[in-house]
Design a protein around this motif. Structure first.
Motif, PDB file in Angstrom:
ATOM      1  N   LEU A  42      39.059  39.701  29.218  1.00 37.22           N
ATOM      2  CA  LEU A  42      38.811  39.976  30.636  1.00 37.22           C
ATOM      3  C   LEU A  42      39.769  41.069  31.060  1.00 37.22           C
ATOM      4  CD1 LEU A  42      38.821  36.229  31.742  1.00 37.22           C
ATOM      5  CD2 LEU A  42      36.864  37.603  30.978  1.00 37.22           C
ATOM      6  N   TYR A  70      41.136  43.158  34.118  1.00 37.41           N
ATOM      7  CA  TYR A  70      41.271  43.351  35.568  1.00 37.41           C
ATOM      8  C   TYR A  70      41.993  44.688  35.712  1.00 37.41           C
ATOM      9  CZ  TYR A  70      40.425  38.274  35.519  1.00 37.41           C
ATOM     10  OH  TYR A  70      39.900  37.018  35.312  1.00 37.41           O
ATOM     11  N   ILE A 114      38.529  36.718  39.847  1.00 42.40           N
ATOM     12  CA  ILE A 114      37.452  35.747  39.612  1.00 42.40           C
ATOM     13  C   ILE A 114      37.669  34.594  40.583  1.00 42.40           C
ATOM     14  CG2 ILE A 114      38.653  34.668  37.626  1.00 42.40           C
ATOM     15  CD1 ILE A 114      35.773  34.336  36.410  1.00 42.40           C
ATOM     16  N   HIS A 131      35.944  28.460  40.256  1.00 46.68           N
ATOM     17  CA  HIS A 131      34.812  28.052  39.401  1.00 46.68           C
ATOM     18  C   HIS A 131      35.249  27.022  38.369  1.00 46.68           C
ATOM     19  CE1 HIS A 131      36.851  31.029  36.878  1.00 46.68           C
ATOM     20  NE2 HIS A 131      36.235  30.504  35.833  1.00 46.68           N
ATOM     21  N   ASP A 136      34.396  26.190  34.266  1.00 43.20           N
ATOM     22  CA  ASP A 136      33.790  26.858  33.111  1.00 43.20           C
ATOM     23  C   ASP A 136      32.664  25.956  32.631  1.00 43.20           C
ATOM     24  OD1 ASP A 136      35.674  28.847  33.326  1.00 43.20           O
ATOM     25  OD2 ASP A 136      37.039  27.912  31.886  1.00 43.20           O
ATOM     26  N   THR A 146      38.922  25.697  27.419  1.00 46.87           N
ATOM     27  CA  THR A 146      39.171  27.128  27.573  1.00 46.87           C
ATOM     28  C   THR A 146      40.627  27.390  27.238  1.00 46.87           C
ATOM     29  OG1 THR A 146      37.547  27.231  29.363  1.00 46.87           O
ATOM     30  CG2 THR A 146      39.080  29.069  29.209  1.00 46.87           C
ATOM     31  N   LEU A 193      43.416  30.510  27.432  1.00 42.98           N
ATOM     32  CA  LEU A 193      43.686  31.868  27.909  1.00 42.98           C
ATOM     33  C   LEU A 193      44.991  32.372  27.311  1.00 42.98           C
ATOM     34  CD1 LEU A 193      42.953  31.434  31.751  1.00 42.98           C
ATOM     35  CD2 LEU A 193      41.372  32.220  29.969  1.00 42.98           C
ATOM     36  N   LEU A 233      46.802  32.908  38.891  1.00 43.75           N
ATOM     37  CA  LEU A 233      45.839  31.926  38.402  1.00 43.75           C
ATOM     38  C   LEU A 233      46.153  30.619  39.115  1.00 43.75           C
ATOM     39  CD1 LEU A 233      43.640  30.903  36.377  1.00 43.75           C
ATOM     40  CD2 LEU A 233      45.489  30.473  34.754  1.00 43.75           C
ATOM     41  N   HIS A 240      39.272  26.417  38.930  1.00 37.60           N
ATOM     42  CA  HIS A 240      40.320  27.436  38.830  1.00 37.60           C
ATOM     43  C   HIS A 240      39.836  28.796  39.313  1.00 37.60           C
ATOM     44  CE1 HIS A 240      38.053  27.392  35.047  1.00 37.60           C
ATOM     45  NE2 HIS A 240      38.378  28.670  34.885  1.00 37.60           N
ATOM     46  N   ALA A 246      41.305  33.274  39.626  1.00 36.20           N
ATOM     47  CA  ALA A 246      42.389  34.262  39.487  1.00 36.20           C
ATOM     48  C   ALA A 246      42.238  35.218  40.658  1.00 36.20           C
ATOM     49  CB  ALA A 246      42.287  35.006  38.168  1.00 36.20           C
ATOM     50  N   ARG A 268      45.734  43.724  34.386  1.00 35.08           N
ATOM     51  CA  ARG A 268      45.871  42.369  33.838  1.00 35.08           C
ATOM     52  C   ARG A 268      44.773  42.190  32.801  1.00 35.08           C
ATOM     53  NH1 ARG A 268      43.972  37.221  35.606  1.00 35.08           N
ATOM     54  NH2 ARG A 268      45.407  35.519  35.101  1.00 35.08           N
ATOM     55  N   VAL A 320      43.337  39.597  29.863  1.00 33.56           N
ATOM     56  CA  VAL A 320      43.456  38.207  29.411  1.00 33.56           C
ATOM     57  C   VAL A 320      42.453  37.938  28.290  1.00 33.56           C
ATOM     58  CG1 VAL A 320      43.245  35.784  30.138  1.00 33.56           C
ATOM     59  CG2 VAL A 320      44.157  37.476  31.730  1.00 33.56           C
ATOM     60  N   SER A 352      40.280  35.404  26.535  1.00 32.37           N
ATOM     61  CA  SER A 352      39.717  34.109  26.943  1.00 32.37           C
ATOM     62  C   SER A 352      38.903  33.536  25.784  1.00 32.37           C
ATOM     63  CB  SER A 352      38.827  34.336  28.179  1.00 32.37           C
ATOM     64  OG  SER A 352      38.168  33.142  28.533  1.00 32.37           O
TER      65      SER A 352
END
Ligand SMILES: O=C(O)CCC(=O)C(=O)O
Ligand SMILES: [Fe+2]
Length: 268
Positions: A149, A151, A158, A161, A163, A173, A175, A193, A221, A223, A232, A234, A236
């Motif tokens: 991901l 950013y 994000i 939500h 997952d 998940t 990260l 986060l 969660h 971000a 940023r 990440v 995932s």
């Protein structure tokens, strides 16, 4: 040509294209699979679950973090792989997500250190010990199995939500923030986060090399946005206790993937 004949011709052409794309992808995944297995013959064999290591974080709230998780040279190799990629797909799902994503398929072809971590039996064993059940990676055709991901533009974020779990087993998940810096390059980005644990929103630190493991189907969660000049990145990854899925779960997974990886995800 009459309208009727044109319609039949167009339908046949469409059907042939769909079959050709499908065949291309089947071959692509088979080649990637073969390459991964050649690199690490044990990749598909995950070791059994050992006794719980007291130095591992508690997973009682379905979320755990480990600071400085990887040896710094390994993180650097992963960061270098990702820095060399330009194949970022931008997605914008109004109010939910804005940012770039690099699909598993691209990583398989161009980021051996990233995929090496995701396929590593030692890594599977570590995640299994943290969550307390034996997990394996989710399938190769799932574009979210291992993705990056990115950013990179002001406002990339994000929203809240869960997952989605598209598998028969439990779904986790993992990260690994690889880059997280402000405009000056001296501190972290403005992004935070947050995870809702027992009804309370908690800030989960995401400096580079912090491993965050959680059961995203149960832990809400988000971000928050990065600011101007920040970056940023990440990694995932998703793991499951049982990678089989029902036909309905397969269709739902494809539809979700199209939002992040484009229309080609329908053929995965
Ligand atoms: O960028 C983040 O910290 C959150 C990413 C996320 O929610 C996910 O990969 O499922
Ligand atoms: Fe998520």
């Amino acid at each position: 040509m009459h309208l009727y004949e044109t319609a039949i011709f167009a339908s046949v052409l469409l059907a042939f294209s769909a079959v050709a794309i499908r065949l291309y992808r089947v071959r692509l995944y088979r080649d990637i699979d073969r390459r991964l297995l050649a690199k690490d013959g044990n990749a598909s064999r995950s070791p059994g679950l050992g006794p719980t290591d007291p130095s591992l974080p508690n997973f009682e709230n379905r979320l755990a973090t480990i600071a400085d998780a990887l040896p710094s040279e390994q993180l650097q190799r992963i960061a270098a792989d990702i820095a060399g990629l330009s194949d970022t797909e931008r997605s914008y799902v109004p109010t939910h997500k804005k940012g770039g994503t690099i699909a598993y398929e691209t990583l398989c072809q161009q980021a051996p250190n990233v995929v090496g971590l995701y396929q590593s039996p030692h890594f599977h064993a570590l995640i299994s010990r943290i969550v307390g059940v034996h997990v394996v990676p989710t399938p190769l055709h799932d574009q979210s199995s291992c993705s990056v991901l990115v950013y990179e533009r002001p406002g990339d974020h994000i929203g809240w939500h869960y997952d989605h779990n598209f598998y028969k087993g439990r779904h986790f998940t993992v990260l690994l923030p690889v880059v997280n810096r402000d405009a000056q390059g001296t501190g972290l980005s403005a992004a935070r986060l947050s995870a809702r644990i027992r009804g309370e929103d908690r800030d989960i630190p995401t400096p580079p090399n912090q491993l965050i493991v959680f059961e995203g189907a149960y832990v809400l969660h988000k971000a928050s946005p990065i600011a101007e000049g920040e970056r940023r990145v990440v990694l995932s990854m998703t793991f499951t206790t049982d990678p089989r899925n029902s036909r309905l779960q397969g269709v739902a997974r494809r539809i979700k993937d199209t939002a992040f990886f484009g229309i080609r995800a329908l053929w995965t």
